[in-house]
Design a protein around this motif. Sequence first.
Motif, PDB file in Angstrom:
ATOM      1  N   ILE A 153      -5.183  -2.733 -16.938  1.00 15.41           N
ATOM      2  CA  ILE A 153      -5.232  -2.324 -15.556  1.00 15.41           C
ATOM      3  C   ILE A 153      -6.502  -1.866 -15.093  1.00 15.41           C
ATOM      4  O   ILE A 153      -6.851  -0.844 -15.739  1.00 15.41           O
ATOM      5  N   HIS A 154      -6.946  -2.480 -14.210  1.00 17.92           N
ATOM      6  CA  HIS A 154      -8.404  -1.692 -13.578  1.00 17.92           C
ATOM      7  C   HIS A 154      -7.940  -0.367 -12.927  1.00 17.92           C
ATOM      8  O   HIS A 154      -7.169  -0.470 -12.087  1.00 17.92           O
ATOM      9  N   HIS A 155      -8.467   0.828 -13.539  1.00 20.42           N
ATOM     10  CA  HIS A 155      -7.994   1.993 -12.970  1.00 20.42           C
ATOM     11  C   HIS A 155      -8.447   2.180 -11.508  1.00 20.42           C
ATOM     12  O   HIS A 155      -7.368   3.096 -10.853  1.00 20.42           O
ATOM     13  N   LEU A 156      -9.524   1.565 -10.932  1.00 18.42           N
ATOM     14  CA  LEU A 156      -9.931   1.980  -9.728  1.00 18.42           C
ATOM     15  C   LEU A 156      -9.166   0.873  -8.595  1.00 18.42           C
ATOM     16  O   LEU A 156      -9.893   0.618  -7.354  1.00 18.42           O
ATOM     17  N   ASP A 157      -8.298   0.160  -8.966  1.00 22.42           N
ATOM     18  CA  ASP A 157      -7.801  -0.979  -8.267  1.00 22.42           C
ATOM     19  C   ASP A 157      -6.635  -0.470  -7.213  1.00 22.42           C
ATOM     20  O   ASP A 157      -5.514  -0.314  -7.515  1.00 22.42           O
ATOM     21  N   TYR A 162      -3.556   6.190  -9.131  1.00 24.10           N
ATOM     22  CA  TYR A 162      -2.578   7.077  -9.442  1.00 24.10           C
ATOM     23  C   TYR A 162      -1.408   6.544 -10.334  1.00 24.10           C
ATOM     24  O   TYR A 162      -1.069   7.315 -11.571  1.00 24.10           O
ATOM     25  N   PHE A 163      -1.278   5.323 -10.168  1.00 24.86           N
ATOM     26  CA  PHE A 163      -0.052   4.682 -11.069  1.00 24.86           C
ATOM     27  C   PHE A 163      -0.285   4.491 -12.430  1.00 24.86           C
ATOM     28  O   PHE A 163       0.467   4.447 -13.344  1.00 24.86           O
ATOM     29  N   LYS A 164      -1.633   4.636 -12.889  1.00 25.12           N
ATOM     30  CA  LYS A 164      -2.073   4.097 -14.213  1.00 25.12           C
ATOM     31  C   LYS A 164      -1.772   5.391 -14.736  1.00 25.12           C
ATOM     32  O   LYS A 164      -1.424   5.221 -16.240  1.00 25.12           O
ATOM     33  N   THR A 165      -1.576   6.884 -14.778  1.00 25.00           N
ATOM     34  CA  THR A 165      -1.119   7.739 -15.190  1.00 25.00           C
ATOM     35  C   THR A 165       0.024   7.813 -15.742  1.00 25.00           C
ATOM     36  O   THR A 165       0.561   7.867 -16.978  1.00 25.00           O
ATOM     37  N   PHE A 166       1.122   7.191 -14.919  1.00 25.01           N
ATOM     38  CA  PHE A 166       2.455   6.981 -15.389  1.00 25.01           C
ATOM     39  C   PHE A 166       2.616   5.815 -16.168  1.00 25.01           C
ATOM     40  O   PHE A 166       3.562   5.945 -16.993  1.00 25.01           O
ATOM     41  N   SER A 190       6.135  -1.867 -14.191  1.00 26.90           N
ATOM     42  CA  SER A 190       5.229  -0.790 -14.034  1.00 26.90           C
ATOM     43  C   SER A 190       4.534  -0.846 -12.592  1.00 26.90           C
ATOM     44  O   SER A 190       4.016  -1.919 -12.308  1.00 26.90           O
ATOM     45  N   PRO A 191       4.658   0.094 -11.704  1.00 27.81           N
ATOM     46  CA  PRO A 191       3.844   0.029 -10.380  1.00 27.81           C
ATOM     47  C   PRO A 191       2.416  -0.053 -10.678  1.00 27.81           C
ATOM     48  O   PRO A 191       2.105  -1.031  -9.722  1.00 27.81           O
ATOM     49  N   ALA A 192       1.991   0.215 -11.680  1.00 32.53           N
ATOM     50  CA  ALA A 192       0.512  -0.132 -12.003  1.00 32.53           C
ATOM     51  C   ALA A 192       0.059  -1.557 -11.768  1.00 32.53           C
ATOM     52  O   ALA A 192      -0.793  -2.049 -11.360  1.00 32.53           O
ATOM     53  N   LEU A 244       7.899  -2.818  -5.283  1.00 32.72           N
ATOM     54  CA  LEU A 244       7.749  -1.333  -5.262  1.00 32.72           C
ATOM     55  C   LEU A 244       8.770  -0.951  -3.941  1.00 32.72           C
ATOM     56  O   LEU A 244       8.818  -1.372  -2.880  1.00 32.72           O
ATOM     57  N   ILE A 245       9.491   0.412  -4.037  1.00 32.95           N
ATOM     58  CA  ILE A 245      10.145   0.993  -3.179  1.00 32.95           C
ATOM     59  C   ILE A 245       9.055   0.802  -1.663  1.00 32.95           C
ATOM     60  O   ILE A 245       9.749   0.755  -0.812  1.00 32.95           O
TER      61      ILE A 245
END
Length: 496
Positions: A153-157, A162-166, A190-192, A244-245
């Motif tokens: 998952i590209h972190h800055l997408d 934020y979601f990559k941390t979870f 996963s939201p990310a 996602l919600i």
Amino acid sequence: MDGETLTRRSLLRTVGVGGVAAAALPAFAQAGPAISWSAGPATSGLPAPDPLVHLVNRITFGVCPRDLARAQELGYEGFIEEQLQPEGIDDSAVEAEVRARFPTVFMSRRAIETQERLHVVAELKAATVYRAVFSRRQLFEMMVDFWSNHFNIHHLDGPAAYFKTFEDREVIRRHAFGRFRELLGASAKSPAMIIYLDNFSNLKSSPNENYGRELMELHTIGVESGFTQMDVEEVARAFTGWTLIKPVGLRSQRNKFLFNPAQHDDGERMVLGTHIPAGLGIGHGERVLDLLAGHPSCARLIATKLCRRFVSDQPPPLLVDRAAATFTATGGDIREVTRTILLSEEFRASADQKLKRPLEVVVSALRALEARVSAEGMETLLSVLFRMGQLPFDWPPPDGYPDVAAAWGNTNGMLDRWDFALALGWNHLPGVEAEVEELTGGLRRPDRLADHLAERLLARRLDAADRQQVIRYLTNGGSVMGAVSLILGSPYFQWR
């Protein structure tokens, strides 16, 4: 952080070794047999290390005195078994330091979205590097890195920042040694991942095929399995409504997985020749995940990638067969598949067949020197990794960072490695400090000092010609810092 802060010119200028060391490093680094990866497995051509040194070098982020001593205490298979059971290794001191230095890594969804976006990104990247350097659960961290690339998952997408941390905490780390089907299911929700591969826009009225295609091609069965465009379309429809919600908009703790029946195509479908009946709702996606995780091509894809990671760029076919058989027989037990690979004769015979990627070069050097890293030092290291091309979670395409020597062994890549070796050896990386001059062991004779440094940094001897180059450098007035740089920039240190 400015990734261009540490350039080759600035490092060489800052290091100030202009004469002997700067000139000697490339010569020494090229002194061994030429790197060859055009045919057959990539190989260094260097004399093989001791089997225990090979083991530690391959299943950790690089040999360090502590882990080598532990491996010598437990023996070859004992060290493997301990590393395969990370839950039994006390890593509380490292985790306490991670919590103190990088608090967003442990924050709740509500709390983390009150933080500045790039700060959240930087802390997860820094925590990842810190754990790779200092964790006692080294094989676990290697597996976290493997699965982070597999489910890239590209972190800055967008919101993925934020979601990559979870995702790192709840998906990759939670399931790194579990069963593949559970990891796959956690990734799908996963939201990310939902943001990165656009499944939030996969609607009944207008299916988005992005996630379905990558799910099959990269995450499970691979392109050689023979899936068709019709399969892609059917899988996409199976995941309509997996959203996602609150799929857009930050500053809300409500960004969690949601199955929306109103947006789900609930009809029957055919996937890879298997009929899936209508009316299953969320069960359509779950059935597809079951089908893909249990497919023989999935077992082979995962086995091949794990063998490539731990053994050779061109994985031995018979070992891949055995690892795939273990995957199938155990229901995708990742720990058991890894055990099959690490206890194999093919693994034992694979020393120096993997060129370190940039993250491994940087982390292994810090481990070898037992360096200290301050907050400023973490910023420096992230800048170095950006420059070298492997900043954690920074690969934009979904296929993850390459895991073969040909992707990293180009001229620019080698120059960046030498730059880093020079800067680290001479203690010119801001915030990164190693007691380099203390590595002499009180030795002054060039021949004894050369042997001592090779044993301390590599846990192996240099061959006669390479040893003589280090001796010549020391004899001609070279410092221990320059000699350390020579060894860290040598082929011995670039291969694992």
